[in-house]
Enzyme design. Structure first.
Site, PDB file in Angstrom:
ATOM      1  N   LEU A 207       0.918  -1.076  -0.055  1.00  0.00           N
ATOM      2  CA  LEU A 207       0.085   0.102  -0.053  1.00  0.00           C
ATOM      3  C   LEU A 207       0.910   1.244   0.159  1.00  0.00           C
ATOM      4  CD1 LEU A 207      -2.936  -1.085   2.498  1.00  0.00           C
ATOM      5  CD2 LEU A 207      -2.722  -1.227   0.044  1.00  0.00           C
ATOM      6  N   GLY A 208       2.171   1.187   0.142  1.00  0.00           N
ATOM      7  CA  GLY A 208       2.963   2.296   0.149  1.00  0.00           C
ATOM      8  C   GLY A 208       3.886   2.490  -1.130  1.00  0.00           C
ATOM      9  N   HIS A 268      -0.898  -8.535  -0.440  1.00  0.00           N
ATOM     10  CA  HIS A 268      -0.471  -7.686  -1.442  1.00  0.00           C
ATOM     11  C   HIS A 268      -1.431  -7.438  -2.551  1.00  0.00           C
ATOM     12  CE1 HIS A 268       2.885  -7.597   1.032  1.00  0.00           C
ATOM     13  NE2 HIS A 268       3.534  -8.556   0.432  1.00  0.00           N
ATOM     14  N   TRP A 617     -37.724 -27.603  -8.425  1.00  0.00           N
ATOM     15  CA  TRP A 617     -38.540 -27.608  -6.999  1.00  0.00           C
ATOM     16  C   TRP A 617     -37.647 -28.123  -5.983  1.00  0.00           C
ATOM     17  CZ3 TRP A 617     -43.948 -27.379  -7.030  1.00  0.00           C
ATOM     18  CH2 TRP A 617     -44.394 -27.116  -8.410  1.00  0.00           C
TER      19      TRP A 617
END
Length: 791
Positions: A207-208, A268, A617
């Site tokens: 995320l960086g 990740h 059914w």
């Protein structure tokens, strides 16, 4: 006074506007595991970058490195690392030298081993601030230690090392955050007993990464272009890939526990997937809105199954494990070092779009990217020369978030010129020119608008800055963590003993690991002979499907996959024959876990099935709302009905929920269903009834010693189950026995004992209701897999 001397020195160098502005308070940063590999490679450099960026912010800092090592050797180890810190290339040398010198003066080492050590650290911070006349703004504790140490450290911090009231606490945690859903829940429970959710920052360093971190801002800033095309009507597929050339040598103790899915895909690649599939909040800068949208995206993901993945292992891995972990020569590792996984989202935006996640070690190149490939609807009649022009609509249309390495060797965002010119923030991204000889995904770089970061930032520097600023949307919340493990754990369980494709590694892999999507599943494109883990044990392909007798009725047996394939084909053949004869096919289906794989097979492989002429059914239903996870109808809907075209009026759920009540006799739900059957099914004789068998011999929802449904004239009954939910609605045994064909499906080792018992007992439906299944004028066929039949 130390801090004031440092501030004055920095002020003299022009790094601070004025000493009076240092009024926002003091931040103490404690790095646990300060002499470990992660700290040496990334964390100290990230903290130094934070200091350089924020030295004029109005905060003062001290940095406390901590480890289990005694004071003198630990101090030497830590300062050996600090002396090697570097400034960015654009930093003036004089300023760099001063800032580095001051950073070293503001850093000190502590041995943190006992509760007393934490108390002493807290006292030292308080004394220092008191002497300097500074107020504490907050404390950051960075856990660069193994997760097994988290709970004890958390207990010490909570009891004796929290900042004073009014100051914030931020606790930074490194993965792995558990091994599966259960272990993640346990670790989360342990930590939440010491820290509040807003105090915890779980790091996923991806995320960086600058390209990953820019996915949401890119979508936000280019809404005008993306809104019409960011959906299933325009996107052909999405690839999220991280390839590595290195192997796991030296890390097998970790890798043997986790493997590539837990190490890379569950965190990740899944985070990148969320940034692509989540709905954009109105304000992408509001962390709460972003996190809520991510959670909703998780909830839209379709569950993974064994055939959602292809797995491999590089050939040298087993030998490395044997050597490093002192395993016996005959030790066989089932840990995948390569995985390709097909993911689907069932929300309206992405329904039907394949998301391919792939990662592995010992591959041909080191590269990471997120690639969105758009459908190309154009046909170009011009010559090939014109077709090669950059803006030609016949060229591939794609957006690529290039994470790093590979041909470009830098983070980048690439947008095909025949899509649109993107809006990019000028201060942080710049358009790149030149390098026209490079090719990305078979196209020259000149076919793309290419943007690179103005300044390359290490992922940990980015994340440490976000910790300082309290940007929670760059971190993994407890809720999102558990949602991710909830998504991946069923796949991990189902593949725990699945054979792996061996590959030599590097360029020699050739096409061995290429895989393709077929009917919602993935499979390697090249066939490979299966290498038996135990040559003396026969594998499924060594058996052939055989037919014989079971309880005087036809028996079809085989390994479960082959058996389900055969059963699905047989049902389709029966349906087609019946529709040709009478115009419609009445199919009654049981609930439970066994039919699920059959439903999926029918949905994904049998496109010639006469669904338009089929009535569906229910054989039985739990007395819960039809939207409840326990509902047989919901399972049928999720695994079959939503994927095939059965006319709405041909679907007949059992009426268990009437007048806002569940299975109340006065509501006459059983009578309603019986009347519906009588009205639509000739002679109330279903064309095919699919049943299962419980370990106690029950079938449908007819249980041993049941008061209703085993005999008599009633066709639909309410029954009681010994397990929750207790109340059920079921077709009766007399009605089931009126069917033209009854199929009993029995799967798994758990059914071996009851299968053996049923092979020996007679007609005793009071004890074993399944033994009472005997169609009066139809046929009974047993489909039993080898595990249930042979144990």
């Amino acid at each position: 006074k130390m801090l004031r001397r440092v501030l004055c020195t920095v002020l003299f160098m022009g790094a601070l506007p004025s000493l009076a502005e240092v009024s926002q308070g003091h931040i103490s940063v404690v790095l646990l595991g300060a002499t470990g590999d992660l700290a040496k490679k990334y964390l100290w450099q990230g903290l130094f970058q934070l200091y350089m960026d924020q030295v004029s912010s109005g905060h003062s800092f001290t940095f406390h490195g901590a480890a289990l090592t005694a004071l003198e050797p630990g101090q030497k180890l830590m300062f050996d690392v600090l002396k090697k810190l570097v400034c960015p290339p654009d930093e003036p040398p004089n300023r760099c030298a001063v800032l580095k010198d001051q950073f070293l003066k503001l850093s000190q080492y502590h041995q943190l081993k006992t509760a007393e050590n934490y108390t002493a650290l807290n006292r030292e911070i308080e004394t220092l601030l008191s002497q300097e006349g500074l107020k504490e703004a907050g404390r950051i504790f960075y856990f660069s230690v193994p997760p097994f140490a988290y709970t004890e450290i958390a207990r010490h911090i909570n009891s004796s090392c929290r900042p004073p009231p009014g100051a914030w606490l931020r606790v930074v945690l490194e993965k792995p955050f558990g091994h599966d859903l259960e272990s993640a829940q346990q670790l989360a429970a342990d930590l939440t007993s010491f820290f509040r959710e807003e105090e915890m920052y779980r790091v996923d360093h991806y995320l960086g990464k600058q390209a990953v971190a820019h996915i949401l801002p890119f979508r936000d800033q280019n809404r005008q272009f993306l809104d019409p095309i960011w959906n299933r009507h325009h996107v052909e597929r999405v690839e999220i890939v991280l390839k590595e050339t290195v192997d796991a040598k030296g890390r097998t103790s970790f890798y043997e526990q986790y493997g590539v899915i837990r190490d890379v895909l569950q965190n990740h690649l899944t985070e990148a997937l969320m940034f692509l599939t989540m709905e954009l909040p109105a304000n992408v800068s509001r962390a709460e809105e972003v996190l809520q949208c991510k959670l909703q995206a998780f909830q839209s993901l379709r569950g993974l199954e064994r055939n959602s993945a292809v797995l491999g292992q590089y050939q040298a891995y087993a030998g490395q494990v044997q050597e490093e972990l002192q395993k016996a020569q005959d030790y066989i590792s089932t840990t995948p070092t390569f995985a390709g996984v097909l993911v689907h989202s069932d929300n309206l935006r992405w329904e039907g779009v394949p998301f391919l996640l792939a990662s592995g070690k010992a591959l041909d190149e080191r590269v990471g990217y997120v690639r969105v490939l758009f459908k190309n609807r154009a046909y170009c009649t011009q010559s090939e020369t014109l077709r090669d022009a950059g803006h030609s609509q016949c060229k591939a249309k794609q957006i690529i978030f290039y994470i790093g390495h590979g041909a470009l060797n830098t983070p980048a965002v690439l947008v095909s010129r025949n899509l649109f010119r993107p809006v990019m923030p000028e201060g942080s991204w710049r358009e790149a020119v030149g390098q026209s000889d490079l090719h990305v995904f078979g196209q020259p770089l000149s076919d793309y608008y290419v943007y690179r970061p103005v300044k390359d930032r290490d992922a940990y520097s980015v994340l440490i800055s976000n910790i300082y600023h309290g940007r929670k949307d760059f971190f993994i919340t407890t809720e999102n963590l558990l949602a991710s493990w909830g998504f991946w754990t069923p796949l991990l369980d189902s593949i725990s003993h699945q054979p792996l494709r061996l590959y030599p590694g590097g360029v020699e892999n050739q096409h061995l690991l290429d895989f393709e999507m077929v009917s919602g599943e993935v499979a390697f494109t090249l066939a490979e002979p299966v290498e038996l883990l135990n040559p003396n044990r026969l594998m499924p392909n060594d058996y052939r499907t055989i037919q014989s007798k079971f309880r005087q009725s036809p028996l079809v047996s085989g390994w479960s996959e082959d058996l389900i394939s055969q059963l699905a084909s047989d049902i389709e053949e029966t349906a087609s024959r019946t529709v040709a004869r009478s115009g419609q096919f009445h199919l009654a289906l049981s609930g439970g876990s066994s039919p699920v794989v059959l439903f999926q097979r029918l949905a994904r492989h049998h496109y010639a099935f006469p669904w338009r002429h089929t009535h569906i059914w229910l054989v039985d239903e739990r007395c819960v709302p039809l939207t409840d996870a326990e509902s047989n109808f919901l399972s049928l809907h999720n695994h079959l009905l939503q994927s095939v075209r059965v006319p709405y009026f041909n679907v007949h759920p059992m009426p268990v929920h009437l007048n806002q009540r569940l299975c109340v006799e006065e509501d006459r739900g059983t009578e309603l269903y019986a009347k519906e059957i009588t009205a639509l099914v000739a002679n109330a004789s279903f064309d095919l009834v699919l049943l299962g068998v419980g370990t106690d011999g029950h079938t449908a929802s007819l249980f041993p010693r049941s008061e209703n449904g085993l005999e008599g004239t009633q066709t639909v009954v309410l029954t009681e189950s010994p397990v929750k939910p207790h109340q059920r609605m079921s077709l009766s045994l007399p009605l089931i026995n009126k069917a033209r064909q009854v199929i009993v499906l029995v799967l798994g080792k758990g059914k071996h004992d009851i299968t053996t018992l049923l092979s020996r007992v007679g007609h005793e439906p009071r004890k074993w209701p399944i033994s009472g299944v005997s169609p009066s004028s139809g046929q009974l066929v047993w489909y039993v897999d080898y595990e249930a039949l042979l144990g």
